[in-house]
Scaffold this motif. Structure first.
Motif, PDB file in Angstrom:
ATOM      1  N   PHE A  96     -17.141 -22.973  -9.103  1.00 15.75           N
ATOM      2  CA  PHE A  96     -16.693 -24.229  -8.843  1.00 15.75           C
ATOM      3  C   PHE A  96     -15.984 -24.081  -7.420  1.00 15.75           C
ATOM      4  O   PHE A  96     -15.440 -23.077  -7.132  1.00 15.75           O
ATOM      5  CB  PHE A  96     -15.513 -24.531  -9.722  1.00 15.75           C
ATOM      6  N   THR A 190       1.871 -22.701  -1.696  1.00 21.26           N
ATOM      7  CA  THR A 190       1.278 -22.035  -2.945  1.00 21.26           C
ATOM      8  C   THR A 190       0.012 -21.299  -2.554  1.00 21.26           C
ATOM      9  O   THR A 190      -0.733 -21.886  -1.588  1.00 21.26           O
ATOM     10  CB  THR A 190       0.948 -23.251  -4.189  1.00 21.26           C
ATOM     11  N   TYR A 204      -1.822 -22.130 -14.993  1.00 18.42           N
ATOM     12  CA  TYR A 204      -2.456 -23.578 -15.047  1.00 18.42           C
ATOM     13  C   TYR A 204      -2.860 -23.479 -16.727  1.00 18.42           C
ATOM     14  O   TYR A 204      -3.197 -22.520 -17.115  1.00 18.42           O
ATOM     15  CB  TYR A 204      -3.900 -23.615 -14.393  1.00 18.42           C
ATOM     16  N   SER A 313     -13.943 -30.795  -8.587  1.00 22.19           N
ATOM     17  CA  SER A 313     -14.489 -29.595  -8.187  1.00 22.19           C
ATOM     18  C   SER A 313     -16.126 -29.828  -8.203  1.00 22.19           C
ATOM     19  O   SER A 313     -16.623 -30.345  -8.975  1.00 22.19           O
ATOM     20  CB  SER A 313     -14.141 -28.459  -9.004  1.00 22.19           C
ATOM     21  N   VAL A 406      -0.246 -30.260  -3.848  1.00 20.63           N
ATOM     22  CA  VAL A 406      -1.621 -30.832  -4.284  1.00 20.63           C
ATOM     23  C   VAL A 406      -2.950 -30.027  -3.852  1.00 20.63           C
ATOM     24  O   VAL A 406      -2.377 -28.923  -2.946  1.00 20.63           O
ATOM     25  CB  VAL A 406      -1.946 -32.111  -3.922  1.00 20.63           C
TER      26      VAL A 406
HETATM   27  C1  LIG Z   1      -1.738 -26.316  -2.902  1.00 18.82           C
HETATM   28  N1  LIG Z   1      -2.953 -25.852  -3.426  1.00 18.82           N
HETATM   29  C2  LIG Z   1      -2.872 -25.659  -4.728  1.00 18.82           C
HETATM   30  C3  LIG Z   1      -3.893 -26.390  -5.661  1.00 18.82           C
HETATM   31  C4  LIG Z   1      -4.895 -25.753  -5.645  1.00 18.82           C
HETATM   32  N2  LIG Z   1      -5.544 -25.787  -6.836  1.00 18.82           N
HETATM   33  C5  LIG Z   1      -5.403 -26.931  -7.566  1.00 18.82           C
HETATM   34  C6  LIG Z   1      -5.545 -24.450  -7.575  1.00 18.82           C
HETATM   35  N3  LIG Z   1      -5.197 -23.154  -7.051  1.00 18.82           N
HETATM   36  C7  LIG Z   1      -5.661 -22.193  -7.463  1.00 18.82           C
HETATM   37  C8  LIG Z   1      -6.117 -22.283  -8.844  1.00 18.82           C
HETATM   38  F1  LIG Z   1      -6.479 -21.105  -9.529  1.00 18.82           F
HETATM   39  C9  LIG Z   1      -6.308 -23.361  -9.371  1.00 18.82           C
HETATM   40  N4  LIG Z   1      -6.849 -23.583 -10.799  1.00 18.82           N
HETATM   41  C10 LIG Z   1      -6.910 -24.846 -11.347  1.00 18.82           C
HETATM   42  C11 LIG Z   1      -7.497 -24.133 -12.404  1.00 18.82           C
HETATM   43  C12 LIG Z   1      -8.986 -24.415 -12.815  1.00 18.82           C
HETATM   44  O1  LIG Z   1      -9.219 -25.662 -13.057  1.00 18.82           O
HETATM   45  N5  LIG Z   1      -9.823 -23.335 -12.567  1.00 18.82           N
HETATM   46  C13 LIG Z   1     -11.007 -23.492 -12.511  1.00 18.82           C
HETATM   47  C14 LIG Z   1     -11.569 -24.235 -11.358  1.00 18.82           C
HETATM   48  C15 LIG Z   1     -12.317 -25.369 -11.578  1.00 18.82           C
HETATM   49  N6  LIG Z   1     -12.588 -25.680  -9.950  1.00 18.82           N
HETATM   50  C16 LIG Z   1     -11.899 -24.714  -9.502  1.00 18.82           C
HETATM   51  C17 LIG Z   1     -11.865 -24.779  -7.846  1.00 18.82           C
HETATM   52  C18 LIG Z   1     -11.144 -23.648  -7.454  1.00 18.82           C
HETATM   53  C19 LIG Z   1     -10.673 -22.721  -8.331  1.00 18.82           C
HETATM   54  C20 LIG Z   1     -10.608 -22.911  -9.686  1.00 18.82           C
HETATM   55  N7  LIG Z   1     -11.469 -23.890 -10.076  1.00 18.82           N
HETATM   56  C21 LIG Z   1      -7.194 -22.853 -11.707  1.00 18.82           C
HETATM   57  N8  LIG Z   1      -6.107 -24.662  -8.885  1.00 18.82           N
END
Ligand SMILES: CNCCCN(C)c1ncc(F)c(N2CC(C(=O)NCc3cnc4ccccn34)C2)n1
Length: 406
Positions: A96, A190, A204, A313, A406
């Motif tokens: 993703f 972050t 998360y 994503s 965000v």
């Molecule tokens: C300031 N900015 C921080 C926000 C960036 N954000 C949202 C972020 N930063 C690191 C992560 F670990 C994360 N996660 C959301 C969880 C997740 O959904 N993991 C599966 C997944 C689906 N799509 C993606 C895309 C990239 C990474 C993991 N992905 C893990 N979110």
């Protein structure tokens, strides 16, 4: 043949350097490192001197040039959108990659008081190959006395094809210089990775809204005893929310929402204080960007609100789906409605808006509803960082964090 050999030697040397001197760049920055933690007193680590701030931009390698991005300009916004869509954060298995929309980027990066030179791009032959953003915030740190004007850094991105040219450290130094020129000396940011020195390590959590799709894209997997239809039944939600008076936020709610939010955030050790202007910007609903719902009781009194943002994503080479539709919990204030009920309604609203999954960090009071509403802990960790500030006790617990980036 010589060129290939030379490149390999250079690459191996870089690996050796990384192993010998990890975080080479970060050791040069005012971040508390392990051994000096105890002797630093709380507050700024280095006192900034405005007169000493470099007036000219940092040098870039041949052919690279600095470029202030105007997100209001359609063509420039497209360039940032495409750079991020193709080169920004991916999960560890490269399945993703975030797909922040242009309207989302305008929401996130054009708040009240924004500076034109804080959306920093690097171009080669008119093509955008690097980016980093800052927005002005006033952060309260550990008590009401520490009210610090600073920058919130985000969207650091270097094109995949020019990684390890050491462009990221230059982007960080350049935006730091542009923040220092405004007589601001701290930053908050972050990252999913660990670099010196996190002030909090949050996790998360994910609540399935569309079990079948999550399995088809590989976000979730079935164990031996589980079936798709059993999963769908398990996560099934009512058609409509439960809380009477729940409706989309409107302009007329801004004053009450501002009061509710500022009062609620005082409970935490890290939080912003919002003006009505800022509440208008960050919370008034924007299609496919931010959804905010308020609970209106008799005589128009607003007692609670919930909000979540839209961050899809891209699913990298999947036969059936191009995107995972994810809603991310933003700020939720429950003064009369039980928080579990309010967030249950948030799940129903998000499902009805077409989302596949609802993500939330274990910050603020979120752990009061995560288990009960069947959120699963994900592999994603999000680390919070404060640049040039020593906390009283070095770390904060996730539930002491009152800011969402965000
Ligand atoms: C300031 N900015 C921080 C926000 C960036 N954000 C949202 C972020 N930063 C690191 C992560 F670990 C994360 N996660 C959301 C969880 C997740 O959904 N993991 C599966 C997944 C689906 N799509 C993606 C895309 C990239 C990474 C993991 N992905 C893990 N979110």
């Amino acid at each position: 043949q010589q060129v290939v050999v030379k490149k390999n030697i250079q690459y191996n040397q870089q690996l050796i350097d990384k192993l010998n001197k990890p975080h080479q760049f970060w050791q040069t920055q005012p971040m508390p490192n392990i051994n000096e933690m105890d002797k630093l007193k709380p507050g700024p680590i280095q006192l900034g001197v405005l007169a000493e701030v470099r007036k000219d931009p940092f040098n870039l390698i041949e052919k690279y040039e600095w470029f202030n991005v105007d997100l209001r300009n359609e063509e420039q916004a497209q360039q940032v959108y495409t750079l991020l869509k193709e080169n920004y954060v991916e999960d560890d298995d490269n399945m993703f990659r975030f797909d922040y929309s242009i309207e989302f980027l305008r929401w996130a990066l054009l708040p009240p008081g924004q500076y034109a030179d804080w959306l920093v791009g690097v171009r080669v032959n008119q093509k955008l190959v690097g980016f980093i953003s800052g927005i002005p915030v006033t952060l309260f740190i550990e008590n009401q006395q520490n009210k610090v004007k600073m920058t919130e850094i985000n969207f650091l991105c270097v094109h995949k094809k020019i990684r390890s040219n050491r462009l990221a450290p230059v982007l960080i130094k350049e935006i730091t210089r542009r923040v220092h020129i405004k007589n601001m000396w701290q930053a908050v940011y972050t990252a999913g990775i660990v670099v010196p020195t996190p002030i909090s390590q949050t996790r998360y959590y994910h609540r399935s809204l569309n079990a079948k799709k999550l399995i088809e894209v590989g976000f979730s997997s079935l164990s031996a005893r589980q079936t798709i239809s059993r999963q769908q039944k398990l996560y099934k939600l009512p058609e409509e929310p439960k809380t009477p008076g729940l409706r989309p936020m409107k302009k007329k709610d801004v004053a009450q929402v501002t009061k509710l939010l500022n009062e609620y955030l005082k409970n935490f050790k890290l939080y912003f204080k919002y003006t009505e202007e800022e509440v208008k910007h960050w919370f008034l609903p924007r299609k496919d960007v931010i959804s905010t719902y308020v609970v209106e009781k008799e005589q128009g009194i607003v007692t609670d609100f919930l909000s979540f943002y839209n961050l899809p994503s891209q699913v990298i080479n999947n036969p059936k789906h191009t995107h995972l539709k994810a809603a991310y919990s933003y700020y939720n204030v429950a003064t009369q409605t039980p928080i579990v009920q309010l967030m249950y309604d948030a799940l129903i609203l998000a499902k009805n808006e077409g989302f596949d999954v609802f993500n939330a960090l274990d910050i603020m009071d979120n752990d009061k509803f995560l288990k009960e509403l069947m959120f699963c802990s994900g592999d994603g960790q999000l680390n919070y960082y404060l640049y040039n500030w020593k906390l009283e006790n070095d770390m904060l617990k996730p539930e002491e964090i009152g800011i969402v980036l965000v």
